[in-house]
Design a protein around this motif. Sequence first.
Motif, short mmCIF file in Angstrom:
data_model
loop_
_atom_site.label_atom_id
_atom_site.label_comp_id
_atom_site.label_asym_id
_atom_site.label_seq_id
_atom_site.Cartn_x
_atom_site.Cartn_y
_atom_site.Cartn_z
N GLU A 43 143.09 6.05 -3.41
CA GLU A 43 143.88 5.40 -2.36
C GLU A 43 143.68 6.03 -0.98
O GLU A 43 144.20 5.54 0.01
CB GLU A 43 145.37 5.38 -2.73
CG GLU A 43 145.98 6.74 -2.94
CD GLU A 43 145.93 7.25 -4.38
OE1 GLU A 43 146.71 8.16 -4.69
OE2 GLU A 43 145.10 6.78 -5.18
N ASP A 44 142.90 7.12 -0.91
CA ASP A 44 142.64 7.77 0.36
C ASP A 44 141.49 7.11 1.14
O ASP A 44 141.05 7.65 2.15
CB ASP A 44 142.33 9.26 0.15
CG ASP A 44 143.57 10.04 -0.28
OD1 ASP A 44 144.68 9.68 0.16
OD2 ASP A 44 143.42 11.01 -1.04
N GLY A 45 141.00 5.96 0.66
CA GLY A 45 140.02 5.23 1.45
C GLY A 45 138.70 4.93 0.78
O GLY A 45 137.70 4.70 1.45
N VAL A 46 138.66 4.91 -0.55
CA VAL A 46 137.42 4.57 -1.26
C VAL A 46 137.23 3.06 -1.26
O VAL A 46 138.13 2.32 -1.63
CB VAL A 46 137.42 5.11 -2.71
CG1 VAL A 46 136.16 4.67 -3.45
CG2 VAL A 46 137.54 6.63 -2.71
N LYS A 47 136.05 2.62 -0.85
CA LYS A 47 135.73 1.19 -0.87
C LYS A 47 134.80 0.85 -2.04
O LYS A 47 134.85 -0.24 -2.58
CB LYS A 47 135.05 0.78 0.44
CG LYS A 47 135.94 0.92 1.66
CD LYS A 47 135.34 0.21 2.85
CE LYS A 47 134.64 1.19 3.76
NZ LYS A 47 134.10 0.57 4.97
N GLU A 48 133.93 1.81 -2.41
CA GLU A 48 132.97 1.59 -3.50
C GLU A 48 132.65 2.94 -4.14
O GLU A 48 132.50 3.94 -3.45
CB GLU A 48 131.68 0.98 -2.94
CG GLU A 48 130.63 0.69 -3.97
CD GLU A 48 129.34 0.12 -3.38
OE1 GLU A 48 128.37 0.00 -4.14
OE2 GLU A 48 129.31 -0.20 -2.17
N ALA A 49 132.53 2.94 -5.46
CA ALA A 49 132.18 4.17 -6.17
C ALA A 49 130.84 4.69 -5.66
O ALA A 49 129.88 3.93 -5.53
CB ALA A 49 132.12 3.91 -7.66
#
Length: 148
Positions: free
Chosen positions: A68-74
């Motif tokens: 939830e700290d800003g990951v858009k894609e693994a």
Amino acid sequence: MKFLEEGLVKVGATAVDAEDAIKQAGVLLADAETVEDVYIDAMVQSFQENGPYFVLAPHIAIPHARPEDGVKEASVSLLQLKDPITFGHSSNDPVQLIFGLGASSSEEHVDLLKKLTMLLNKEENVNELRAAATYRDIQTIIETGVSK
């Protein structure tokens, strides 16, 4: 999922300290648009609050933050340092390979760690990654490293 692709790897980098190295590994993720810039700050904050818990083996750090700290894609980045630096871990310092990890779920986190474990479980692979001079060297180690 992006795993150590060309834009996610920097060879022969220099860092002034652990926080600088974490930031640089995070910038590789942000530049690849797999995380938001705030994720980099979250990675550094996690280190400041929790210490070097992510220095998991000699020469290897895997800094990360929460999805939830800003990951858009693994994704996984690699900052290979020209000169190792101290992270403050009692037995695994100094660190030369910093793998920035961004996962948007627990399942992705586990999948990325499995891939990294296959690669880093062999001391020969770690030594080759530490000595690599170009991205092509890294790519060869990744391609052959999981099947050695």
